[in-house]
Design a protein around this motif. Structure first.
Motif, PDB file in Angstrom:
ATOM      1  N   GLN A   6       0.883  -1.164   0.000  1.00  0.00           N
ATOM      2  CA  GLN A   6       0.000   0.000   0.000  1.00  0.00           C
ATOM      3  C   GLN A   6       0.918   1.211   0.000  1.00  0.00           C
ATOM      4  O   GLN A   6       1.495   1.546   1.028  1.00  0.00           O
ATOM      5  N   THR A  20      -9.743   7.059  -3.676  1.00  0.00           N
ATOM      6  CA  THR A  20      -9.036   5.853  -4.111  1.00  0.00           C
ATOM      7  C   THR A  20      -7.958   5.543  -3.100  1.00  0.00           C
ATOM      8  O   THR A  20      -7.176   6.426  -2.738  1.00  0.00           O
ATOM      9  N   LYS A  22      -4.832   2.858  -2.769  1.00  0.00           N
ATOM     10  CA  LYS A  22      -4.106   1.993  -3.696  1.00  0.00           C
ATOM     11  C   LYS A  22      -3.539   0.741  -3.040  1.00  0.00           C
ATOM     12  O   LYS A  22      -3.144   0.755  -1.866  1.00  0.00           O
ATOM     13  N   CYS A  23      -3.508  -0.317  -3.844  1.00  0.00           N
ATOM     14  CA  CYS A  23      -2.936  -1.583  -3.400  1.00  0.00           C
ATOM     15  C   CYS A  23      -2.349  -2.294  -4.609  1.00  0.00           C
ATOM     16  O   CYS A  23      -3.002  -2.387  -5.649  1.00  0.00           O
ATOM     17  N   THR A  24      -1.127  -2.770  -4.482  1.00  0.00           N
ATOM     18  CA  THR A  24      -0.528  -3.618  -5.505  1.00  0.00           C
ATOM     19  C   THR A  24      -0.099  -4.922  -4.852  1.00  0.00           C
ATOM     20  O   THR A  24       0.166  -4.965  -3.651  1.00  0.00           O
ATOM     21  N   TRP A  35     -10.155  -6.467   0.957  1.00  0.00           N
ATOM     22  CA  TRP A  35     -10.028  -5.164   1.604  1.00  0.00           C
ATOM     23  C   TRP A  35     -10.761  -5.191   2.934  1.00  0.00           C
ATOM     24  O   TRP A  35     -11.871  -5.742   3.038  1.00  0.00           O
ATOM     25  N   ALA A  65     -13.912  -2.106  -5.619  1.00  0.00           N
ATOM     26  CA  ALA A  65     -12.490  -2.231  -5.923  1.00  0.00           C
ATOM     27  C   ALA A  65     -12.331  -2.744  -7.338  1.00  0.00           C
ATOM     28  O   ALA A  65     -13.129  -3.549  -7.818  1.00  0.00           O
ATOM     29  N   SER A  73      -2.830  -4.691  -9.590  1.00  0.00           N
ATOM     30  CA  SER A  73      -3.362  -3.749  -8.613  1.00  0.00           C
ATOM     31  C   SER A  73      -4.779  -4.123  -8.228  1.00  0.00           C
ATOM     32  O   SER A  73      -5.493  -4.811  -8.974  1.00  0.00           O
ATOM     33  N   HIS A  75      -7.176  -1.550  -6.402  1.00  0.00           N
ATOM     34  CA  HIS A  75      -7.426  -0.284  -5.730  1.00  0.00           C
ATOM     35  C   HIS A  75      -8.856  -0.198  -5.204  1.00  0.00           C
ATOM     36  O   HIS A  75      -9.816  -0.576  -5.896  1.00  0.00           O
ATOM     37  N   LYS A  77     -12.123   1.965  -4.090  1.00  0.00           N
ATOM     38  CA  LYS A  77     -12.700   3.219  -4.556  1.00  0.00           C
ATOM     39  C   LYS A  77     -14.080   3.437  -3.948  1.00  0.00           C
ATOM     40  O   LYS A  77     -14.759   2.496  -3.547  1.00  0.00           O
ATOM     41  N   CYS A  91      -5.292  -3.770   2.688  1.00  0.00           N
ATOM     42  CA  CYS A  91      -5.409  -4.688   1.578  1.00  0.00           C
ATOM     43  C   CYS A  91      -4.729  -5.998   1.987  1.00  0.00           C
ATOM     44  O   CYS A  91      -3.741  -5.973   2.741  1.00  0.00           O
ATOM     45  N   THR A 110      -3.408   2.007   5.070  1.00  0.00           N
ATOM     46  CA  THR A 110      -3.488   3.388   4.617  1.00  0.00           C
ATOM     47  C   THR A 110      -4.555   4.102   5.427  1.00  0.00           C
ATOM     48  O   THR A 110      -5.692   3.624   5.524  1.00  0.00           O
TER      49      THR A 110
END
Lengths: 116, 114
Positions: A6, A20, A22-24, A35, A65, A73, A75, A77, A91, A110
């Motif tokens: 994150q 948003t 973010k997560c990868t 999530w 998401a 990713s 993400h 939202k 995440c 986050t």
């Protein structure tokens, strides 16, 4: 090895604006992604998951998401943020090497701050 | 529906004292169970997990131990607490035979060591 990142420690948005978080991820095999949200002094609450199927996953409290395989990713939202959405968001990805244990690998979280 | 209970919610203990935190799950059978520690409101560290009665796996070496005396009961213990054991302890469960299901968390125990 499985991992989740994150990249943002904190995200600030104004109430009513889209948000948003973010997560990868990095996995071997198919990704199973989750999530969670955590309010102060509470446990984590499950929001949504991606296992297979549509890339846009809808979850609780108006969150959704987007799974993007090419960008690895997932993400989180929401079209219109609420002050009450202010919380810590995590995440997670299933640990693919864990067999039937259900173990998850969590990102570092986050903090979402929604200002009125 | 399934519920998970943790107690106590808050605990203040002196260094060197013993510890016992309890977690119970209702409304499901043969769950996978997990103990996490969360430091400073950030990331989660998995401490122990269990896939069945008496089956405990430890993720990190530490001053703590876990036991599962019954199917839906998970206990976190220590014989002598250290200052570094302070933190927010979370218990979670997931379906034992459906590994792609989410984990569900209790409301945690805030442990302060003096």
């Amino acid at each position: 090895a499985q991992s989740v990142a994150q990249p943002e420690d904190q995200v600030n948005v104004a109430e009513g604006n889209p948000l948003t978080v973010k997560c990868t991820y990095s996995v071997s095999g198919n990704p199973y992604l989750f999530w969670y949200v955590q309010y102060p002094n509470r446990g984590l609450q499950f929001l949504l998951k991606y296992i297979t199927g549509d890339n846009l996953v809808k979850g609780s409290y108006g969150f959704e998401a987007e799974f993007n395989k090419s960008q690895t990713s997932f993400h989180l939202k929401k079209p219109s943020a609420l002050v009450s959405d202010s919380a810590l968001y995590f995440c997670a990805v299933r640990d693919g090497g864990s067999g039937n244990t259900g173990k998850l690998i969590f990102g570092q979280g986050t903090t979402l701050q929604v200002k009125p | 529906s399934q519920t998970i209970h943790q107690w106590p919610a808050t605990l203040v203990q002196p260094v060197g004292s013993p510890l016992s935190l309890e977690c119970t799950v209702e409304g499901t059978s043969n769950p996978n169970l997990y103990w996490y520690r969360q430091a400073a409101g950030r990331g989660l560290q998995l401490l122990f997990y269990s896939v069945g009665i008496g089956q405990i796996s430890s993720e990190v070496p530490q001053n703590l131990s876990a036991s599962r005396p019954q199917d839906r009961q998970f206990i976190l213990s220590s014989k002598k607490l250290l200052l570094s054991d302070s933190g927010f302890y979370l218990c979670a469960w997931s379906g034992g035979t459906t590994w792609n299901q989410p984990q569900h968390f209790g409301d945690g125990t805030r442990l302060s060591i003096l």
